[in-house]
Design a protein around this motif. Sequence first.
Motif, mmCIF file in Angstrom:
data_model
loop_
_atom_site.group_PDB
_atom_site.id
_atom_site.type_symbol
_atom_site.label_atom_id
_atom_site.label_comp_id
_atom_site.label_asym_id
_atom_site.label_seq_id
_atom_site.Cartn_x
_atom_site.Cartn_y
_atom_site.Cartn_z
ATOM 1 N N MET A 25 0.816 -1.205 0.000
ATOM 2 C CA MET A 25 0.000 0.000 0.000
ATOM 3 C C MET A 25 0.857 1.264 0.000
ATOM 4 O O MET A 25 0.622 2.199 -0.772
ATOM 5 N N LEU A 26 1.885 1.303 0.841
ATOM 6 C CA LEU A 26 2.686 2.515 0.950
ATOM 7 C C LEU A 26 3.578 2.740 -0.271
ATOM 8 O O LEU A 26 3.808 3.885 -0.662
ATOM 9 N N VAL A 27 4.064 1.668 -0.881
ATOM 10 C CA VAL A 27 4.846 1.843 -2.107
ATOM 11 C C VAL A 27 3.955 2.384 -3.224
ATOM 12 O O VAL A 27 4.351 3.298 -3.963
ATOM 13 N N ASP A 62 6.834 20.069 -4.836
ATOM 14 C CA ASP A 62 7.795 19.754 -3.775
ATOM 15 C C ASP A 62 7.112 19.074 -2.595
ATOM 16 O O ASP A 62 7.657 18.147 -1.995
ATOM 17 N N MET A 63 5.899 19.528 -2.277
ATOM 18 C CA MET A 63 5.144 18.888 -1.185
ATOM 19 C C MET A 63 4.747 17.467 -1.562
ATOM 20 O O MET A 63 4.771 16.568 -0.720
ATOM 21 N N TYR A 64 4.367 17.276 -2.812
ATOM 22 C CA TYR A 64 4.080 15.921 -3.291
ATOM 23 C C TYR A 64 5.299 15.025 -3.103
ATOM 24 O O TYR A 64 5.188 13.883 -2.649
ATOM 25 N N GLU A 65 6.478 15.518 -3.451
ATOM 26 C CA GLU A 65 7.705 14.726 -3.333
ATOM 27 C C GLU A 65 8.026 14.410 -1.873
ATOM 28 O O GLU A 65 8.491 13.308 -1.554
ATOM 29 N N LYS A 66 7.783 15.351 -0.981
ATOM 30 C CA LYS A 66 8.020 15.101 0.444
ATOM 31 C C LYS A 66 7.096 14.013 0.977
ATOM 32 O O LYS A 66 7.517 13.134 1.725
ATOM 33 N N VAL A 67 5.827 14.079 0.579
ATOM 34 C CA VAL A 67 4.875 13.054 1.019
ATOM 35 C C VAL A 67 5.252 11.704 0.418
ATOM 36 O O VAL A 67 5.166 10.669 1.092
ATOM 37 N N ALA A 68 5.696 11.685 -0.837
ATOM 38 C CA ALA A 68 6.120 10.432 -1.468
ATOM 39 C C ALA A 68 7.308 9.835 -0.716
ATOM 40 O O ALA A 68 7.345 8.623 -0.464
ATOM 41 N N MET A 69 8.271 10.675 -0.335
ATOM 42 C CA MET A 69 9.435 10.181 0.414
ATOM 43 C C MET A 69 9.005 9.627 1.769
ATOM 44 O O MET A 69 9.512 8.590 2.214
ATOM 45 N N ASN A 70 8.054 10.279 2.429
ATOM 46 C CA ASN A 70 7.542 9.767 3.703
ATOM 47 C C ASN A 70 6.879 8.402 3.522
ATOM 48 O O ASN A 70 7.026 7.515 4.375
ATOM 49 N N CYS A 71 6.171 8.221 2.419
ATOM 50 C CA CYS A 71 5.540 6.921 2.152
ATOM 51 C C CYS A 71 6.596 5.847 1.938
ATOM 52 O O CYS A 71 6.456 4.726 2.443
ATOM 53 N N PHE A 72 7.656 6.172 1.202
ATOM 54 C CA PHE A 72 8.708 5.193 0.959
ATOM 55 C C PHE A 72 9.451 4.845 2.254
ATOM 56 O O PHE A 72 9.817 3.689 2.472
ATOM 57 N N ILE A 73 9.664 5.820 3.120
ATOM 58 C CA ILE A 73 10.323 5.558 4.409
ATOM 59 C C ILE A 73 9.437 4.665 5.270
ATOM 60 O O ILE A 73 9.926 3.714 5.894
#
Length: 96
Positions: A25-27, A62-73
Amino acid sequence: MVSCVLCGPKLSMCGIVLSIWGVIMLVLLGVFFHIHSAILIDDVPMTGNYFISSSNITEIYDMYEKVAMNCFIAAAVYLVIGIFSGCQICMNRQRF
């Protein structure tokens, strides 16, 4: 010999199932945030009124990318928990 069994077999299996579900789900969420899916705009943390001007599009991306990085972490954390649960299953099998 010291046993490092911390979880029983049922809890370990539950950890495996939840980890598999969480990683998938998170990926997927991370991928959709990374491609700037419009349907997920409500989940992007924004302050102010960003929809008035189109000059703020880079900030929104940029906010989209930050949320995406949080999901991957978070997916990586679920993966670690899944590996731990798998090790616990192996140790429980050796114990019996």
